[in-house]
Design a protein around this motif. Sequence first.
Motif, PDB file in Angstrom:
ATOM      1  N   LYS A  76      11.737  14.127  37.097  1.00  0.00           N
ATOM      2  CA  LYS A  76      12.302  14.237  38.445  1.00  0.00           C
ATOM      3  C   LYS A  76      13.790  13.887  38.422  1.00  0.00           C
ATOM      4  N   ALA A  77      14.141  12.817  37.717  1.00  0.00           N
ATOM      5  CA  ALA A  77      15.542  12.406  37.638  1.00  0.00           C
ATOM      6  C   ALA A  77      16.384  13.472  36.944  1.00  0.00           C
ATOM      7  N   GLN A  78      15.875  14.009  35.849  1.00  0.00           N
ATOM      8  CA  GLN A  78      16.623  15.020  35.106  1.00  0.00           C
ATOM      9  C   GLN A  78      16.771  16.318  35.897  1.00  0.00           C
ATOM     10  N   LYS A  79      15.725  16.701  36.591  1.00  0.00           N
ATOM     11  CA  LYS A  79      15.710  17.988  37.292  1.00  0.00           C
ATOM     12  C   LYS A  79      16.436  17.948  38.630  1.00  0.00           C
ATOM     13  N   ASP A  80      16.241  16.879  39.401  1.00  0.00           N
ATOM     14  CA  ASP A  80      16.658  16.889  40.798  1.00  0.00           C
ATOM     15  C   ASP A  80      17.906  16.080  41.136  1.00  0.00           C
ATOM     16  N   ILE A  81      18.301  15.142  40.286  1.00  0.00           N
ATOM     17  CA  ILE A  81      19.503  14.369  40.589  1.00  0.00           C
ATOM     18  C   ILE A  81      20.672  14.992  39.834  1.00  0.00           C
ATOM     19  N   LYS A  82      21.654  15.451  40.585  1.00  0.00           N
ATOM     20  CA  LYS A  82      22.819  16.132  40.006  1.00  0.00           C
ATOM     21  C   LYS A  82      24.089  15.369  40.362  1.00  0.00           C
ATOM     22  N   LYS A  83      25.074  15.452  39.481  1.00  0.00           N
ATOM     23  CA  LYS A  83      26.373  14.855  39.772  1.00  0.00           C
ATOM     24  C   LYS A  83      26.926  15.470  41.052  1.00  0.00           C
ATOM     25  N   GLY A  84      27.514  14.633  41.880  1.00  0.00           N
ATOM     26  CA  GLY A  84      28.093  15.098  43.131  1.00  0.00           C
ATOM     27  C   GLY A  84      27.166  14.983  44.333  1.00  0.00           C
ATOM     28  N   MET A  85      25.873  14.640  44.118  1.00  0.00           N
ATOM     29  CA  MET A  85      24.940  14.464  45.243  1.00  0.00           C
ATOM     30  C   MET A  85      25.324  13.230  46.051  1.00  0.00           C
ATOM     31  N   SER A  86      25.054  13.275  47.339  1.00  0.00           N
ATOM     32  CA  SER A  86      25.280  12.102  48.184  1.00  0.00           C
ATOM     33  C   SER A  86      24.122  11.115  48.019  1.00  0.00           C
ATOM     34  N   SER A  87      24.349   9.886  48.474  1.00  0.00           N
ATOM     35  CA  SER A  87      23.292   8.873  48.401  1.00  0.00           C
ATOM     36  C   SER A  87      22.095   9.270  49.265  1.00  0.00           C
ATOM     37  N   MET A  90      14.341  10.785  45.471  1.00  0.00           N
ATOM     38  CA  MET A  90      13.731   9.698  44.705  1.00  0.00           C
ATOM     39  C   MET A  90      13.127   8.582  45.549  1.00  0.00           C
ATOM     40  N   GLY A  91      13.421   8.552  46.836  1.00  0.00           N
ATOM     41  CA  GLY A  91      12.983   7.436  47.656  1.00  0.00           C
ATOM     42  C   GLY A  91      13.999   6.306  47.570  1.00  0.00           C
ATOM     43  N   SER A  92      13.685   5.193  48.179  1.00  0.00           N
ATOM     44  CA  SER A  92      14.595   4.045  48.182  1.00  0.00           C
ATOM     45  C   SER A  92      14.601   3.357  46.825  1.00  0.00           C
ATOM     46  N   PRO A  93      15.768   2.890  46.379  1.00  0.00           N
ATOM     47  CA  PRO A  93      15.835   2.200  45.088  1.00  0.00           C
ATOM     48  C   PRO A  93      15.263   0.791  45.183  1.00  0.00           C
ATOM     49  N   ASN A  94      14.891   0.235  44.022  1.00  0.00           N
ATOM     50  CA  ASN A  94      14.417  -1.145  43.964  1.00  0.00           C
ATOM     51  C   ASN A  94      15.571  -2.134  44.086  1.00  0.00           C
ATOM     52  N   VAL A  95      16.721  -1.778  43.476  1.00  0.00           N
ATOM     53  CA  VAL A  95      17.873  -2.679  43.458  1.00  0.00           C
ATOM     54  C   VAL A  95      19.133  -1.860  43.730  1.00  0.00           C
ATOM     55  N   ILE A  96      20.014  -2.398  44.585  1.00  0.00           N
ATOM     56  CA  ILE A  96      21.327  -1.811  44.819  1.00  0.00           C
ATOM     57  C   ILE A  96      22.354  -2.883  44.481  1.00  0.00           C
ATOM     58  N   SER A  97      23.285  -2.530  43.596  1.00  0.00           N
ATOM     59  CA  SER A  97      24.346  -3.468  43.242  1.00  0.00           C
ATOM     60  C   SER A  97      25.655  -2.698  43.134  1.00  0.00           C
ATOM     61  N   THR A  98      26.718  -3.383  42.735  1.00  0.00           N
ATOM     62  CA  THR A  98      28.007  -2.734  42.528  1.00  0.00           C
ATOM     63  C   THR A  98      28.513  -3.051  41.131  1.00  0.00           C
ATOM     64  N   TRP A 149      22.457   2.141  41.760  1.00  0.00           N
ATOM     65  CA  TRP A 149      21.080   2.032  42.219  1.00  0.00           C
ATOM     66  C   TRP A 149      20.153   2.002  41.023  1.00  0.00           C
ATOM     67  N   VAL A 150      19.142   1.128  41.085  1.00  0.00           N
ATOM     68  CA  VAL A 150      18.159   1.013  40.011  1.00  0.00           C
ATOM     69  C   VAL A 150      16.773   1.267  40.582  1.00  0.00           C
ATOM     70  N   VAL A 192      21.198   5.087  38.741  1.00  0.00           N
ATOM     71  CA  VAL A 192      22.059   6.099  39.357  1.00  0.00           C
ATOM     72  C   VAL A 192      23.368   5.412  39.732  1.00  0.00           C
ATOM     73  N   LYS A 193      24.474   5.916  39.169  1.00  0.00           N
ATOM     74  CA  LYS A 193      25.800   5.348  39.445  1.00  0.00           C
ATOM     75  C   LYS A 193      26.570   6.297  40.356  1.00  0.00           C
ATOM     76  N   PHE A 194      27.207   5.696  41.363  1.00  0.00           N
ATOM     77  CA  PHE A 194      27.970   6.466  42.339  1.00  0.00           C
ATOM     78  C   PHE A 194      29.465   6.258  42.136  1.00  0.00           C
TER      79      PHE A 194
END
Length: 130
Positions: free
Chosen positions: A35-46, A53-61, A69-70, A112-114
């Motif tokens: 799912k991560a390889q197929k559906d998450i692309k560079k340039g996507m919004s959060s 993917m749903g909500s992440p378990n951890v959000i940090s900076t 996001w982890v 996922v890094k933004f």
Amino acid sequence: MLKNTMCIVLLSFSFFGCSPSLYNTQADEKLSVAKAQKDIKKGMSSAEVVEVMGSPNVISTDAEGREVWVYDKISTQQAYQNSSGGLSIIIAGISGDSGSSVKNSRTLTIVVKFDSQNKVRDVSYRTSSF
């Protein structure tokens, strides 16, 4: 009094049995390397990442203040072989039979890094089995 209490307990179990589960199986099904390889692309919004993917378990900076996001998933399978040679999968509960069991655990971590505009700049993942 005891009869009334038992009726109330049984009635409450029937309501809980009909209510939706507190465990979100849909979110669990969403989290996979494919799912991560197929559906998450560079340039996507959060917001688009959350939709996929749903909500992440951890959000940090990171050091530059950009969001990271982890997503973590841990799954465990246990197989039990009783003394008569039959094999069964234990989902929940305890058995009184003698035999042996094997337990396997797997972890999946997707990071996922933004960028500074909250667009995906990188996706990485790690898996392990033990």
